[in-house]
Scaffold this active site. Structure first.
Site, mmCIF file in Angstrom:
data_model
loop_
_atom_site.group_PDB
_atom_site.id
_atom_site.type_symbol
_atom_site.label_atom_id
_atom_site.label_comp_id
_atom_site.label_asym_id
_atom_site.label_seq_id
_atom_site.Cartn_x
_atom_site.Cartn_y
_atom_site.Cartn_z
ATOM 1 C CE LYS A 51 28.464 38.232 39.425
ATOM 2 N NZ LYS A 51 29.754 38.581 38.754
ATOM 3 C CB SER A 124 29.414 39.998 35.595
ATOM 4 O OG SER A 124 29.049 38.896 36.360
ATOM 5 C CB SER A 148 32.512 41.272 36.572
ATOM 6 O OG SER A 148 32.313 41.126 35.188
#
Length: 439
Positions: A51, A124, A148
């Site tokens: 991420k 997210s 998330s």
């Protein structure tokens, strides 16, 4: 993998940055090490992605924010460094919402759910969910402050672990809510997730909040099964706001666990309505603290969803925060008491199954709609407990539906074991989003 990303990601937008040059160099190094008999473990040579809120010394980290595009840290986040030390190949940085909150900055591209372009890709960590489901990496790293890791895992038919708070170092990760944030793996199976968690978990001198407890070998006992475990279900809690598909997924998982030898125990879960409201206030204050250097002084560089959320903090007093702290401790104690007679708790991931992006935006306009999205996720960020999300069903439109198992603090090994047992006896985790995403 790089060829696949080049061919498919133009339609999916899962990657913020593709690190082709460094990935090829890491792959070549992994080949040389293996040829010399130097295997580093189950992740050696495996192409993964992270991420885009985790620092990488060799690529920018934007955290979904236009204001941070081009930012380069001088080092890797601890999670990235540990994946590289385990021999993994880092393919790139995955797209995400602005600042890891609920909405995307208007200058950023929204990832597309590979199962259905109209479907919500999760919040997210959506890029992590999309890339892993579509076969653009073999596993990914997400973060979870209120759901998330769990939401995009459920939305994309994946297995995701939200570890115990502090089990994985947060050094080198952009914050949303410091006492709520957790970092964990998103994979196609519990066994893959266990391998990834084993590589990234553990104490870290760069993060004094990282727990000092030894990290077990999560793969060592993963075939232990669930026979004799007491699995809790909470009918009254689920009745507060679950649609039929969410309930059906839980019922199917419950029946499977019973067939595998677990005992199903009905429990009363504590009232979470106030703690859900407290989560919003606490997260807003913690986020505002992290953004203090740029917000509100650079408000025009922020998207409307994140800036509106940060504005909440201005109306919160010290007395309000004290009340939240006391209620949080009390809620944690009540949840621990609810676990007294069970080993794991089986719950939906969210009350709304396979929602469209438009449906989520509509739900977010009402307190009840928000509660139906967050009721089964936020409480375990407030308690800090670990969860594993597992694919367990589908809507009539074919969108994945997930369930979650919740454990006691630092009980990730049991979560991996239970998830693996369920996946050996079912095939939900083997389903892929259509021919275009098959290997």
């Amino acid at each position: 993998m790089l060829e696949r990303i080049a061919a498919r990601d133009g339609a999916l937008h899962a990657y913020e940055t593709v690190m082709a040059e460094s990935a090829l160099a890491e792959a070549a190094s992994a080949d040389r090490n293996l040829a010399a008999g130097g295997s580093r473990g189950p992740l050696h040579g495996v192409p993964l992605a992270v991420k885009d809120l985790l620092w990488t010394h060799d690529a920018p980290t934007a955290a979904g924010m236009a204001i941070h595009r081009g930012f380069r840290a001088g080092e890797d986040a601890t999670v990235v460094a540990r994946l590289r030390a385990a021999g993994a190949v880092i393919l790139g940085k995955l797209a995400m919402t602005e600042g890891a909150y609920a909405g995307y900055h208007p200058d950023m591209t929204v990832p597309i759910n590979p199962w259905d372009a109209e479907a919500w890709p999760g919040t997210s960590s959506s890029g992590s969910g999309v890339a892993t489901a579509a076969g653009l990496c073999y596993g990914s790293i997400g973060s979870d402050t209120g759901g998330s890791i769990r939401f995009p895992s459920a939305a994309n038919g994946l297995t995701g672990i939200k570890p115990t708070w502090g089990r994985v170092s947060r050094h080198g990760a952009f914050e949303l809510g410091a006492t709520l944030d957790t970092i964990g793996p998103m994979c196609r199976s519990a066994k893959d997730a266990a391998a990834m968690l084993g590589a990234i978990a553990g104490a870290d001198p760069k993060d004094p909040t990282a727990l000092l407890a030894p990290v077990p070998d999560y793969l060592a006992g993963i075939d232990g099964g669930v026979a004799g475990l007491r699995i809790g279900v909470a009918p009254a809690f689920m009745a507060l706001g679950c649609d039929d598909d969410a309930l059906a997924a839980v019922e199917g998982a419950r029946d499977l666990l019973r067939t595998l030898g677990a005992e199903i125990v009905e429990i009363a879960f504590p009232d979470a309505s106030q703690i859900l409201r407290d989560w919003f206030t606490l997260c807003a204050v913690e986020a505002a603290s992290f953004h203090a250097d740029t917000f509100p002084s650079r408000r025009t560089d922020y998207g409307s969803i994140l800036s509106t959320f940060l504005d909440i903090a201005a109306g919160v007093s010290a007395v309000d925060m004290h009340g939240i702290a006391v209620r949080r401790l009390a809620f944690r104690g009540r949840v621990e008491a609810a676990f007294a007679g069970i080993d794991l708790l089986l719950l939906p991931v969210q009350g709304l199954s396979g929602p469209t992006m438009a449906g989520v935006l509509e739900a977010a306009e009402s307190e009840r709609g928000i509660a139906n999205l967050l009721r089964y996720s936020c409480p375990f960020n407030m308690t800090g407990q670990p969860t594993i999300t597992l694919p367990a069903g589908a809507t009539a439109a074919g969108r994945p539906v997930g369930v979650q198992l919740v454990g006691r603090h630092l009980d990730e090994a049991l979560l991996c074991r239970a998830g693996h047992a369920m996946q050996k006896a079912s095939d939900w985790h083997r389903r892929r989003p259509g021919p275009s995403a098959q290997h």
